[in-house]
Design an enzyme around this catalytic site. Structure first.
Site, PDB file in Angstrom:
ATOM      1  CD  GLU A   1      -5.943   2.333 -19.229  1.00 46.52           C
ATOM      2  OE1 GLU A   1      -6.259   3.490 -18.930  1.00 46.52           O
ATOM      3  OE2 GLU A   1      -6.485   1.322 -18.725  1.00 46.52           O
TER       4      GLU A   1
ATOM      5  CG  HIS B   1     -11.284   0.752 -20.291  1.00 42.13           C
ATOM      6  ND1 HIS B   1     -10.891   1.415 -19.153  1.00 42.13           N
ATOM      7  CD2 HIS B   1     -12.625   0.566 -20.171  1.00 42.13           C
ATOM      8  CE1 HIS B   1     -11.936   1.605 -18.373  1.00 42.13           C
ATOM      9  NE2 HIS B   1     -12.994   1.095 -18.963  1.00 42.13           N
TER      10      HIS B   1
ATOM     11  CG  HIS C   1     -12.883   3.488 -11.863  1.00 45.77           C
ATOM     12  ND1 HIS C   1     -13.097   4.777 -12.283  1.00 45.77           N
ATOM     13  CD2 HIS C   1     -12.564   2.788 -12.982  1.00 45.77           C
ATOM     14  CE1 HIS C   1     -12.906   4.860 -13.582  1.00 45.77           C
ATOM     15  NE2 HIS C   1     -12.599   3.662 -14.034  1.00 45.77           N
TER      16      HIS C   1
ATOM     17  CG  HIS D   1     -16.174 -10.303  -1.249  1.00 43.12           C
ATOM     18  ND1 HIS D   1     -17.172  -9.401  -1.583  1.00 43.12           N
ATOM     19  CD2 HIS D   1     -16.032 -11.112  -2.339  1.00 43.12           C
ATOM     20  CE1 HIS D   1     -17.600  -9.647  -2.809  1.00 43.12           C
ATOM     21  NE2 HIS D   1     -16.937 -10.675  -3.282  1.00 43.12           N
TER      22      HIS D   1
ATOM     23  CG  HIS E   1     -17.077 -12.830  -9.593  1.00 47.31           C
ATOM     24  ND1 HIS E   1     -17.981 -13.654  -8.963  1.00 47.31           N
ATOM     25  CD2 HIS E   1     -16.635 -11.965  -8.632  1.00 47.31           C
ATOM     26  CE1 HIS E   1     -18.088 -13.310  -7.697  1.00 47.31           C
ATOM     27  NE2 HIS E   1     -17.287 -12.281  -7.468  1.00 47.31           N
TER      28      HIS E   1
END
Length: 300
Positions: free
Chosen positions: A57, A60, A121, A209, A275
């Site tokens: 985190e 990032h 986000h 999806h 992905h």
């Protein structure tokens, strides 16, 4: 000076891609709470205690900070030395999406958000990357949008429909991740051994999806066939739509690999990262096609 502008434009695109990839890593490892409820500090410290989640985190956040500085410099250089209006729009879009994304990320840390908001986000990260990619292309041969043949109105409509629908499919994929619904469909291409499973809970989310992804493939196949029919093989519309079709195929295959790797932590994490990164290429090509339609026979 043009060399410096091009360098910072490229760094902006690379940085936004890195932010997108690291954001996907944070989500996949559930490291979003690795720094507790603190922002911009991590668990009350400038340098956090070493744990895997806090390291992911905080890394990032650090990358976002560095890239933001690069974007500010790029923004100044473009508005100061570049006269092209598209370059100014692209850098402005990149900065705006990055700031909104950063504020939403901070808000998600301090005030836990719903999965619907958290999924957005990733969508903002994708938009920021697309803007930065388009800015980088401005300073290459691909930034010359002049054409000898008009783009048909029907193709323009299809291109814009494709990019909007692609964004919807991406949002659904992000929603699957943030609701931890990936295990709702065991197996691929069948879902829990059925062609049409019971559409409830996680199973319903994943299945919707999947159907949306198949429809996106059909949409981009039609876009490519239309480009191939009406334009020369060397035309950028044909090249762009071909690569978009290739990327959507890779996206579907990588989605299948994600499903097959459930239960194998390292493989599942790697497949999920791939992905997420493939979709950046897919969305980038579609955005470039749309830019070509905007500047069809327009002079700068």
């Amino acid at each position: 000076m043009q060399k410096w502008i091009k360098t910072f434009a490229n760094l902006s695109a690379i940085g936004m891609f890195l932010i997108l990839a690291m954001g996907a890593l944070v989500t996949k490892t559930e490291a979003g709470r690795g720094c507790g409820d603190d922002w911009p500090l991590c668990n009350g410290k400038f340098i956090p205690a070493y744990t895997i989640s806090s390291f992911i985190e905080y890394s990032h956040r650090l990358v976002v900070g560095i890239v933001t500085v690069i974007l500010i410099i790029t923004l100044y250089l473009v508005f100061r030395y570049v006269k092209r209006s598209d370059a100014r729009w692209f850098i402005s879009g990149t900065v705006l999406m990055t700031l909104i994304q950063a504020l939403m990320g901070a808000a998600a840390v301090v005030w836990p958000q719903s999965s619907i908001v958290l999924a957005l986000h990733f969508g903002l990260s994708l938009l920021a990357f697309a803007f930065s990619l388009l800015l980088s292309l401005v300073f290459t041969s691909y930034g010359d949008y002049s054409r000898s043949q008009r783009i048909l109105p029907g193709f323009k409509t299809m291109a814009w429909f494709s990019v909007v629908y692609c964004y919807v499919v991406v949002y659904l994929g992000a929603f699957v991740r943030h609701t931890v619904s990936s295990g709702g469909c065991v197996g691929w291409p069948l879902c829990n051994g059925e062609v049409v499973p019971e559409l409830s809970g996680a199973t319903g989310i994943v299945f919707i999806h999947r159907i949306a992804a198949v429809l996106l493939f059909i949409c981009l196949l039609f876009l490519y066939l239309q480009a191939k029919r009406h334009y020369s093989s060397s035309d950028r519309l044909v090249t762009g739509s071909r690569w978009a079709l290739i990327f959507v195929l890779l996206q579907i295959v990588s989605g299948a690999v994600v499903t097959w790797s459930i239960g194998h932590d390292v493989a599942y994490l790697f497949a999920g990262m791939v992905h997420a990164m493939i979709v950046a290429g897919l969305f980038g090509f579609l955005c470039y096609i749309c830019v070509l339609t905007i500047y069809d026979r327009k002079a700068f």
